[in-house]
Enzyme design. Structure first.
Site, PDB file in Angstrom:
ATOM      1  N   SER A  89       2.872  73.361  39.408  1.00 51.08           N
ATOM      2  CA  SER A  89       3.164  74.756  39.082  1.00 51.08           C
ATOM      3  C   SER A  89       4.620  74.849  38.662  1.00 51.08           C
ATOM      4  O   SER A  89       5.397  73.917  38.837  1.00 51.08           O
ATOM      5  CB  SER A  89       2.901  75.675  40.288  1.00 51.08           C
ATOM      6  OG  SER A  89       3.925  75.539  41.251  1.00 51.08           O
ATOM      7  N   LYS A  90       4.993  75.976  38.096  1.00 48.28           N
ATOM      8  CA  LYS A  90       6.386  76.204  37.705  1.00 48.28           C
ATOM      9  C   LYS A  90       6.575  77.697  37.512  1.00 48.28           C
ATOM     10  O   LYS A  90       5.671  78.411  37.081  1.00 48.28           O
ATOM     11  CB  LYS A  90       6.702  75.482  36.385  1.00 48.28           C
ATOM     12  CG  LYS A  90       8.150  75.063  36.251  1.00 48.28           C
ATOM     13  CD  LYS A  90       8.446  73.882  37.149  1.00 48.28           C
ATOM     14  CE  LYS A  90       9.806  73.281  36.882  1.00 48.28           C
ATOM     15  NZ  LYS A  90      10.081  72.142  37.773  1.00 48.28           N
TER      16      LYS A  90
END
Length: 1058
Positions: A595-596
C-alpha cells in the site's frame, strides 16, 4: 472511464443508532454544540465587548467639525449633523476614534457625504460608499451593505481582510478584526446599511507560550483583554480549552437573553482554514441571516476565535423561502465543518449568488478533483497498443507508463474540466441529490425534538433520479461529447463511493472510501483492493492498497512552482499506484500486501505539510472508527460493510510526524493504535530502521552472496556507492562493509581515491551521519580528490577540469571506465540510469561494472537493468535487495498486535531514560536474523533459477514476487486454513520464537485479527514453497511440499501422544 455496476442504494434513513457497547466517547478531532440539547443563554450584554472610554472624544469631535467647516466641502448647515451621524449612528466604538487622527476622520466624513451627493445624482438614488485605509498596524474599511446579501461585484473587503491580514496571522504578526453594522438604514432607502471593519495588529504580553497553554490572561491580546467583558472571557476560555484538545474547529452557539440574536463562536488552529471569515458570511447569507457585529481574535498559543452575532434579515422573516432562525442556525453549524475543510471552493460563486447550496458546491469541488485524476483520456489507440504489448513484461509496462503520462497532459486539463462543470449548476444539483440520498443520515427520528436539518428536508421534497433517468438527463443537458464525459464522471463518482465523512457533523478534511472497480484494467492491470481519496483546501491525497491487509509509507509531495504543481497533480495517482505496486512485490515474505499514501500539497500551501498530514490521517480515521459521540461523530452509511484496518509507515517528509499519528489514533480510541504506524520512536514501541541497519542487512546479504558464489575476497573489491555516510542506507553500508571504497557520491559532492578511501575516516563520518564534505582531505592519496557541488573549475589529479560541481556529481555514476567491481546505489534520484544513459556503462558489449546490488528504490529503470544483464552484469534489483525495512516494520506490527496495551508498554516501549526492556533488545536481534534469512533464501532462489533458465535476475525477481503473492492469495482461500492443527503448526514456524515464548501461540491467535493470521499463514507457506521448489514448480511439487509438512505434523502428534 469504466463504469462499475450500480450499487442499487438510493436512500439510507437510520432512525435508530446502534452504538458499540462499552465504548466511551474518546477525544474527538472537532467539536460542536448539539442543537436540541439544553439551550445555553447568555445574559444581554451588548456586544460582549466594552471599549475603553475615549476621554477626548468630545474635544476631538469639536476639532473634526472645525476642520470640516474650514474645508468648505460640506455646507455649514450640515456640518454638525453629518459629524454627529458619523460619531453616534454607525456603531463605531471609541477604539476607532482613539487610534485615528483628526485628518483621517475628516476624510472619512467627506467621503461619506460625497457618496450621498453622488447617490442624489443617480437615477436609482442608490447610495454607494466604499472607504478603505490601510496602515502598517491597522486598517479601516467602510462599505454600504444590504443585510443578508453578498455583493459579487463589490469591493469584497472581507476577502481582502482574509488574504491580507487573517490568513497569515501567526503570533505577533497576527491581526484582530472588529466589524459593526449600522443600526439604521442609510438615506435613500433600499435597506442599505453601513458595514465597518476595523483591523488591528496584535500586541501580546506573552509572545511564545506553549500550544497547550489556555490561560487567557497569558495568551490574550492586550486590546482584547482590555475590552472583552467577563462573560466573553469565560466563553472564550471554554472554547480554547476545547480547541487545544482537537485537530479541527470547536463550534458553539448561544441564545442571547431578551434578543432574537444568536451568538456563533468558532475556535480553530491558526492557518488551518484560510478564507473562513469571508466564506462564513456567504454561508449565513444563504440561509437568510445577517450579522450585527463580528469579532476575530488571535491568541498567542496559535489559535483563532471568531464570534458572530446572527439575526434574520428583517424582510426575510415572513418569507417562506427561509426557515426559522433555529433551523438556519442548526444547518449553519452542520455546514461550518464543510466550510472549515474547504473555505473557498472552486464553485464558490454559485454558492455566493444562491444558485447552489454550500453542500452542492463542495460536492462539485470534490468531484472536480476526482474527474481531473480519472477521466479516461488515453483513447482507443492506447488500448490497442496496450493489447499488443505484454504487460507482464516489465519493459513493455514501463513504456506504456511513459506513454500514458505524456497522453494525459493533453485534452482535459483541470481548468477545462472546471469550465465544463460551471456550465451545469442544475445538473450538479441533480447529481448531488443522488449522492445525498445514499449517504445522508438523519440520525434521529422525526418525532424527536432535534430539528431535522434542511438537507434532510430537501431530500423529502426533491426526488433523486434513478440511474437511467440520470443518464438521460445528462445526455439531454450537455452541449457535446466532452461535456458528457465530464458530467457522466459525476455519476461514476456517486456509484463508487462506499463511505464518506461528508455528512459527519465534525471533520477536518473530506474523505471518501472508493470502490476501485471503475479503474480501466487496460491502464491499471493489477486491481486495487481499496482506495481512499482525501480533499482539503491545503492538499489532496490518496491511499491505495492491493490487499485487505497491506502496509506502506505515507509521503508528502511538495512543488517548487505552479508548473511543478501541475505536473505533480497529473501524475499523483499513477505515482501512488506504482509505489504501492512496487511495495506489493517487495512484501512477498510478509503477511501485508503493498500500500502507499501520497499527499500533494496545494501550490499555495507549501508550508502546511504538518497541517495536511494531520488532516489526512484524522479524516481517514473517520471512516475506520465506529462513531461514539452523538452530534460529534454520527453514524455514516457504510456500503463496504467490513471493518478495515490500515497499516502505515513513514516516507518522504513524514518521518517526524509518525509519533503524532500514533498518539492521535490512541486518543481517538482506535483499538489498533499500537500497530497503526511503523517507524515511530522507540518510546512508542518503534524499531528504527536506521539505528539497527534493517534495510542495509538485506542489501548486504545480496552483496555477500555474490562474493560467496564467486569466491571473491571483499577486501580486494573496488566499490562505488551513491548515497553517502549521512543517510540510513549509506552509513550502515559503510559500517557493515569491508570492501575497498574507491568512490562515494552524496548530496554534497563526489569523493574519489583509486587507491582506496581511508576506511577509518569513512567510519567516523558514518557514525556522525555527516556528508563527505566533512571528510579530512589530507587522508586522500596523491590520486584522490573531492569535488563539492558548489565548486567550479576544479582540476583533477589526471589533469581533467570539472567545470560544474553539481553536474559532475549528478552524472558521476555514469562515467564508466574499469574503476569499480561493485556498485551499490544507496541513494539518488529514481531513474538515474535509464535506457538512454545505460550505454555509457557498456563498452564493447560488456558492462564496465561487474556487480550491482540496487539498494535505492527505482535507481535503475527495468529496461536499463536488462541491458546491463545482457552485457554480463550480475544485478539484483531493489524489490529483492532492500526488503529488510519492510520485514522489520511487519514484525513491529506483529508485536503490536500480539501484546495487550500493558504488555506492549512493558516489553516494547523504551523508557524515558533511554533504557530498553530486555525483550525489546532480544526481539530486535531476532528481527535482524529473520531479515538476513529471508534475503539469503531469495538470493539463492534467484541465483538457482538464473543458472537453470538463463533468465535475467531482474526479471526473475518480479516473476518470483508474482509467484509467491499469487500462491499466497490462493492458499488463504483454501481449506488448508480450516485444519486447526496445520494452522497452529505453520504459525509456530512463521512467528518469531521470542513472541511465542513470551505470550504463547493461543493468546496470540486470540489477539491478532483473523485476516492478519490468514495472511501470515499464506505468505509463509507460499514463500517457503517457491524458495525451495522454484518459480515454475508444478502442483505435484506443492503436493510433495505439503506432504512433508503434514508428515512432520503427524510425527510431532504421535510423539506428543506417547
Amino acid at each position: 472511464m469504466a463504469t462499475p455496476p450500480p450499487n442499487g442504494v438510493h436512500n439510507k434513513l437510520l432512525d435508530q443508532v446502534i452504538r458499540t457497547p462499552g465504548r466511551q466517547p474518546s477525544p474527538q478531532p472537532t467539536h460542536l454544540s448539539v442543537p436540541g440539547s439544553a439551550a445555553r443563554t447568555l445574559p444581554q450584554e451588548g456586544s460582549g465587548y466594552v471599549a475603553p472610554k475615549f476621554e477626548g472624544k468630545e474635544r476631538q469631535m469639536e476639532q473634526v467639525m472645525d476642520w470640516v467647516e474650514e474645508k468648505g466641502f460640506i455646507p455649514p448647515d450640515f456640518v454638525e449633523s453629518e459629524t454627529t451621524w458619523f460619531y453616534d449612528s454607525l456603531g463605531i466604538d471609541d477604539m476607532y476614534f482613539s487610534t485615528e487622527s483628526v485628518e483621517a476622520i475628516v476624510n472619512h466624513i467627506h467621503s461619506l457625504y460625497a457618496a450621498k451627493v453622488a447617490a442624489y445624482a443617480r437615477d436609482d438614488k442608490r447610495l454607494e460608499i466604499r472607504l478603505d485605509k490601510e496602515a502598517v498596524d491597522h486598517a479601516v474599511y467602510i462599505d454600504t451593505s444590504k443585510p443578508g446579501v453578498t455583493v459579487m461585484d463589490g469591493p469584497r473587503y472581507e476577502q481582502r481582510i482574509d488574504e491580507k491580514y487573517l490568513n497569515g496571522s501567526k503570533g505577533s504578526t497576527g491581526y484582530r478584526v472588529e466589524s459593526f453594522r449600522s443600526s439604521s438604514p442609510l438615506p435613500g432607502g433600499q435597506e442599505q446599511q453601513l458595514r465597518c471593519y476595523f483591523v488591528y495588529q496584535c500586541d501580546f504580553g506573552t509572545q511564545h507560550p506553549s500550544e497547550t497553554e489556555t490561560d487567557l490572561e497569558k495568551i490574550g491580546e492586550r486590546l482584547f483583554l482590555q475590552k472583552a467583558t467577563k462573560n466573553t472571557k469565560q466563553l472564550y476560555q471554554q472554547v480554547i480549552e476545547s480547541a487545544v484538545l482537537r485537530t479541527g474547529p470547536v463550534i458553539e452557539y448561544y441564545d442571547i437573553e431578551g434578543s432574537s440574536e444568536k451568538r456563533l463562536v468558532l475556535a480553530y488552529k491558526q492557518g488551518s482554514a484560510l478564507g473562513l471569515f469571508s466564506a462564513l458570511s456567504d454561508l449565513y447569507h444563504y440561509y437568510g441571516l445577517t450579522s450585527s457585529r463580528k469579532y476575530v481574535e488571535q491568541f498567542s498559543n496559535g489559535y483563532t476565535v471568531m464570534s458572530v452575532y446572527l439575526r434574520p434579515v428583517a424582510q426575510n422573516v415572513a418569507s417562506s423561502r427561509y426557515p426559522p432562525i433555529e433551523a438556519s442556525i442548526h444547518q449553519i453549524i452542520k455546514e461550518v465543518s464543510l466550510l472549515y475543510c474547504i473555505p473557498q471552493n472552486k464553485f464558490q460563486a454559485h454558492f455566493a449568488t444562491g444558485k447552489l447550496s454550500l453542500q452542492e458546491t463542495i460536492y462539485a469541488h470534490c468531484v472536480w478533483v476526482f474527474v481531473s485524476h480519472f477521466l479516461n483520456r488515453l483513447g482507443s489507440e492506447y488500448t490497442t497498443l496496450a493489447s499488443l504489448l505484454d504487460t507482464s513484461n516489465s519493459v513493455h509496462a514501463e513504456l506504456l507508463s511513459k506513454l500514458k503520462r505524456r497522453l494525459r497532459t493533453e485534452t482535459f486539463t483541470a481548468d477545462y474540466i472546471l469550465e465544463i462543470i460551471n456550465h451545469y449548476p442544475d445538473l450538479v444539483h441533480s447529481l448531488y441529490l443522488s449522492f445525498a440520498s445514499t449517504h445522508y443520515v438523519q440520525t434521529r427520528g422525526d418525532q424527536d425534538d432535534f430539528i431535522p436539518t434542511l438537507s434532510f428536508l430537501r431530500l423529502q421534497i426533491d426526488k433523486p433520479l434513478e440511474d437511467e433517468e440520470m443518464m438521460d438527463l445528462i445526455t439531454k443537458s450537455v452541449a457535446n461529447e466532452h461535456h458528457q464525459m465530464v458530467m457522466t464522471a459525476f455519476r461514476v463518482f456517486n456509484i463508487s463511493v462506499l463511505k464518506t465523512n461528508f455528512y459527519t457533523p465534525t471533520k477536518v478534511a473530506l474523505s471518501f472510501r472508493l470502490n476501485p472497480t471503475f479503474l480501466p484494467p487496460s491502464e491499471y492491470p493489477q486491481p486495487l483492493y481499496g482506495m481512499f481519496l482525501v480533499i482539503s483546501s491545503e492538499f489532496r491525497g490518496f491511499h491505495l492498497r492491493f490487499r485487505d491487509i497491506a502496509r506502506g509509507g505515507i509521503r508528502i509531495v511538495k512543488s517548487r512552482s505552479q508548473e511543478a504543481y501541475a505536473i505533480n497533480a497529473r501524475s499523483l495517482f499513477d505515482e501512488n499506484y506504482n509505489l504501492a505496486n512496487t511495495q506489493q512485490r517487495k512484501n512477498k515474505d510478509i503477511p501485508e500486501g503493498g500500500s502507499k499514501g501520497v499527499i500533494l500539497l496545494d501550490v499555495h500551501h507549501q508550508d502546511k505539510a504538518r497541517v495536511a498530514f494531520e488532516k489526512y490521517i484524522d479524516s481517514i480515521l473517520d471512516l475506520l472508527l465506529p462513531p461514539t459521540s452523538p452530534g460529534i461523530k454520527d453514524p455514516i452509511v457504510d456500503l463496504h460493510g467490513k471493518e478495515e484496518i490500515l497499516f502505515m509507515g513513514p516516507d518522504e517528509n513524514t518521518a517526524d510526524l509518525v509519533d503524532w499519528a500514533t498518539e492521535h489514533a490512541r486518543g481517538r480510541g482506535a483499538p489498533w493504535w499500537k500497530s497503526f504506524f511503523t517507524g515511530k520512536s522507540p518510546k512508542l514501541g518503534g524499531i528504527p530502521h536506521d539505528r539497527y541497519g534493517m534495510t542495509t542487512l538485506s542489501v548486504r546479504e545480496y552483496v555477500l552472496g555474490i562474493y560467496r558464489k564467486l569466491n571473491l575476497d571483499p577486501s580486494k573489491i573496488r566499490k562505488l556507492q551513491t548515497g553517502g555516510p549521512d543517510g540510513d542506507l549509506g552509513s550502515n553500508e559503510i559500517l557493515l562493509g569491508n570492501e575497498k571504497y574507491t568512490a562515494i557520491v552524496d548530496g554534497s559532492g563526489v569523493l574519489v581515491d583509486p587507491k582506496g578511501i581511508d576506511h577509518e575516516e569513512l567510519v567516523r563520518l558514518a557514525k556522525k551521519r555527516v556528508m563527505i564534505s566533512q571528510f579530512d582531505a589530507s587522508k586522500l592519496s596523491s590520486e584522490g580528490y573531492r569535488v563539492l557541488v558548489d565548486e567550479n573549475n576544479v582540476k583533477l589529479p589526471s589533469g581533467e577540469i570539472v567545470y560544474n560541481g553539481t553536474t559532475f556529481r549528478n552524472l558521476f555514476h555514469l562515467r564508466g571506465g574499469n574503476n569499480y567491481d561493485t556498485f551499490v546505489p544507496c541513494g539518488g534520484r529514481p531513474e538515474s540510469i535509464d535506457l538512454s544513459s545505460v550505454s555509457r556503462l557498456i563498452v564493447d558489449g560488456k558492462s564496465v561494472i561487474p556487480y550491482i546490488v540496487e539498494g535505492a528504490n527505482l535507481f535503475i529503470t527495468q529496461d536499463a537493468k536488462l541491458r546491463l544483464e545482457k552485457a554480463g552484469c550480475i544485478l539484483y534489483k531493489d524489490a529483492s535487495a532492500n526488503k529488510g525495512g519492510v520485514t522489520s516494520s511487519s514484525l513491529e506490527v506483529l508485536a503490536s498486535l500480539s501484546f495487550d496495551d500493558a504488555g506492549f508498554i512493558e516489553h516494547m516501549c523504551v523508557r524515558e531514560d533511554g533504557t530498553a526492556p530486555e525483550f525489546y533488545n532480544k526481539y530486535v536481534k531476532q528481527v535482524q536474523e529473520i531479515i538476513k534469512n529471508n534475503a539469503a533464501l531469495e538470493f539463492e532462489a534467484i541465483w538457482r533459477e538464473h543458472q537453470a533458465t538463463g533468465e535475467p535476475r531482474s526479471t526473475l525477481s518480479d516473476t518470483l514476487s508474482i509467484a509467491i503473492t499469487k500462491l499466497d492469495e490462493e492458499l488463504q482461500g483454501t481449506e488448508l486454513w480450516d485444519n486447526i492443527e496445520l494452522r497452529k503448526n505453520v504459525l509456530s514456524d512463521a512467528l518469531p520464537n521470542l513472541l511465542l515464548e513470551t505470550i504463547g501461540l493461543e493468546v496470540i491467535m486470540e489477539r491478532v485479527p483473523d485476516n492478519y493470521l490468514r495472511a501470515i499463514f499464506g505468505s509463509y507457506l507460499a514463500s517457503r514453497f517457491v524458495y525451495s521448489y522454484g518459480i515454475s514448480a508444478s502442483q505435484f511439487a506443492f503436493f510433495a511440499f505439503m506432504n512433508k509438512r503434514m508428515a512432520k505434523l503427524n510425527a510431532s502428534d504421535d510423539h506428543s501422544s506417547t
